[in-house]
Write an enzyme that holds these catalytic residues in place. Structure first.
Site, PDB file in Angstrom:
ATOM      1  N   GLY A 188       0.835  -1.189   0.000  1.00  0.00           N
ATOM      2  CA  GLY A 188       0.000   0.000   0.000  1.00  0.00           C
ATOM      3  C   GLY A 188       0.868   1.235   0.000  1.00  0.00           C
ATOM      4  O   GLY A 188       2.053   1.177   0.370  1.00  0.00           O
TER       5      GLY A 188
ATOM      6  N   GLN B 228       3.159   9.982   1.380  1.00  0.00           N
ATOM      7  CA  GLN B 228       4.432   9.263   1.292  1.00  0.00           C
ATOM      8  C   GLN B 228       5.208   9.605   0.018  1.00  0.00           C
ATOM      9  O   GLN B 228       6.377   9.263  -0.102  1.00  0.00           O
ATOM     10  CB  GLN B 228       4.205   7.745   1.351  1.00  0.00           C
ATOM     11  CG  GLN B 228       3.657   7.288   2.696  1.00  0.00           C
ATOM     12  CD  GLN B 228       3.507   5.780   2.725  1.00  0.00           C
ATOM     13  OE1 GLN B 228       2.513   5.250   2.244  1.00  0.00           O
ATOM     14  NE2 GLN B 228       4.507   5.101   3.256  1.00  0.00           N
TER      15      GLN B 228
ATOM     16  N   CYS C  68       6.108  -0.196   6.987  1.00  0.00           N
ATOM     17  CA  CYS C  68       5.700   0.979   6.222  1.00  0.00           C
ATOM     18  C   CYS C  68       6.878   1.436   5.379  1.00  0.00           C
ATOM     19  O   CYS C  68       8.006   1.475   5.868  1.00  0.00           O
ATOM     20  CB  CYS C  68       5.290   2.079   7.195  1.00  0.00           C
ATOM     21  SG  CYS C  68       4.760   3.597   6.388  1.00  0.00           S
ATOM     22  N   LEU C  69       6.606   1.784   4.108  1.00  0.00           N
ATOM     23  CA  LEU C  69       7.706   2.192   3.229  1.00  0.00           C
ATOM     24  C   LEU C  69       8.387   3.473   3.721  1.00  0.00           C
ATOM     25  O   LEU C  69       9.532   3.733   3.361  1.00  0.00           O
ATOM     26  CB  LEU C  69       7.202   2.376   1.793  1.00  0.00           C
ATOM     27  CG  LEU C  69       6.753   1.081   1.087  1.00  0.00           C
ATOM     28  CD1 LEU C  69       6.207   1.386  -0.301  1.00  0.00           C
ATOM     29  CD2 LEU C  69       7.891   0.071   1.000  1.00  0.00           C
TER      30      LEU C  69
ATOM     31  N   HIS D 287      -4.277   0.939   7.512  1.00  0.00           N
ATOM     32  CA  HIS D 287      -2.953   1.564   7.616  1.00  0.00           C
ATOM     33  C   HIS D 287      -2.862   2.757   6.654  1.00  0.00           C
ATOM     34  O   HIS D 287      -2.398   3.839   7.033  1.00  0.00           O
ATOM     35  CB  HIS D 287      -1.876   0.514   7.301  1.00  0.00           C
ATOM     36  CG  HIS D 287      -0.468   1.029   7.270  1.00  0.00           C
ATOM     37  ND1 HIS D 287       0.503   0.616   8.154  1.00  0.00           N
ATOM     38  CD2 HIS D 287       0.139   1.901   6.430  1.00  0.00           C
ATOM     39  CE1 HIS D 287       1.637   1.236   7.865  1.00  0.00           C
ATOM     40  NE2 HIS D 287       1.457   2.017   6.820  1.00  0.00           N
ATOM     41  N   GLU D 288      -3.325   2.559   5.412  1.00  0.00           N
ATOM     42  CA  GLU D 288      -3.230   3.639   4.417  1.00  0.00           C
ATOM     43  C   GLU D 288      -4.185   4.783   4.740  1.00  0.00           C
ATOM     44  O   GLU D 288      -3.819   5.956   4.589  1.00  0.00           O
ATOM     45  CB  GLU D 288      -3.489   3.112   3.000  1.00  0.00           C
ATOM     46  CG  GLU D 288      -2.499   2.064   2.511  1.00  0.00           C
ATOM     47  CD  GLU D 288      -1.041   2.397   2.760  1.00  0.00           C
ATOM     48  OE1 GLU D 288      -0.656   3.594   2.704  1.00  0.00           O
ATOM     49  OE2 GLU D 288      -0.261   1.470   3.042  1.00  0.00           O
TER      50      GLU D 288
ATOM     51  N   HIS E  96      -2.709   7.073   7.206  1.00  0.00           N
ATOM     52  CA  HIS E  96      -1.727   8.007   6.629  1.00  0.00           C
ATOM     53  C   HIS E  96      -2.379   9.313   6.187  1.00  0.00           C
ATOM     54  O   HIS E  96      -1.780  10.384   6.295  1.00  0.00           O
ATOM     55  CB  HIS E  96      -1.082   7.386   5.378  1.00  0.00           C
ATOM     56  CG  HIS E  96       0.155   6.589   5.641  1.00  0.00           C
ATOM     57  ND1 HIS E  96       1.298   7.131   6.191  1.00  0.00           N
ATOM     58  CD2 HIS E  96       0.453   5.290   5.391  1.00  0.00           C
ATOM     59  CE1 HIS E  96       2.241   6.194   6.275  1.00  0.00           C
ATOM     60  NE2 HIS E  96       1.749   5.060   5.800  1.00  0.00           N
TER      61      HIS E  96
HETATM   62 CO    CO Z   1       2.661   3.243   5.706  1.00  0.00          CO
END
Ligand code: CO
Length: 157
Positions: A46, A51, A90-91, A132-133, A136
């Protein structure tokens, strides 16, 4: 299509409330395509617009199951139930993994890239990725929900 640079924590854009999308134009399509390419390139399941440095309510999720790629614009959580605890990463946090407890089931409402409203239900890992997304987009990072950090060996073991 292009790979965008991923914003690594700490960066203030990661902790901001993102703006709702109001224009459903070609530029939005390019952002979504680039987010997909960037997510795949960095092996994510995701990615949210902050991000890649955009404070807009746009996120993509793809856990490589039969649901395919889920594009969410201005998403809202309508319903949740149950509970699951599992590892998350998480990226924007390279090499950080932790156990996070979230609802097992989620029902969302969002707009697609043409501005059409849809609802979507998910369970288990897909529900985790979606939540999670969406977090963000409200400046909420998974690290604020970690109950226990994990070593990479624990994940592989
Ligand atoms: Co993330």
């Amino acid at each position: 299509m292009a790979i965008r640079k991923i914003i690594i924590y700490p960066n203030e854009i990661l902790e901001k409330e993102c703006k709702e999308v109001t224009k459903f134009d070609r530029k939005l399509g390019i952002i979504l395509d680039d987010m997909y390419d960037t997510m795949i390139k960095y092996d994510g399941v995701g990615l949210a617009a902050p991000q890649i440095g955009l404070d807009l309510q746009i996120a993509v999720v793809d856990i490589e199951d039969e649901s395919g790629t889920i594009e969410m614009i201005n998403p809202k959580i309508l319903e949740t139930s149950g509970s699951q605890t599992g590892p998350e990463g998480c990226l924007s946090f390279p090499d950080v993994f932790g156990e996070v407890t979230r609802p097992f089931y989620v029902k969302i409402e969002a707009l697609n890239r043409r501005g059409k409203r849809f609802t979507f239900e998910a369970e288990d890992f897909l529900a985790r990725a979606i939540q999670h997304e969406i977090d963000h987009l409200h400046g909420i990072l998974f690290t604020s929900k970690v109950s226990r950090y994990l070593e990479v060996e624990e994940l592989e073991g």
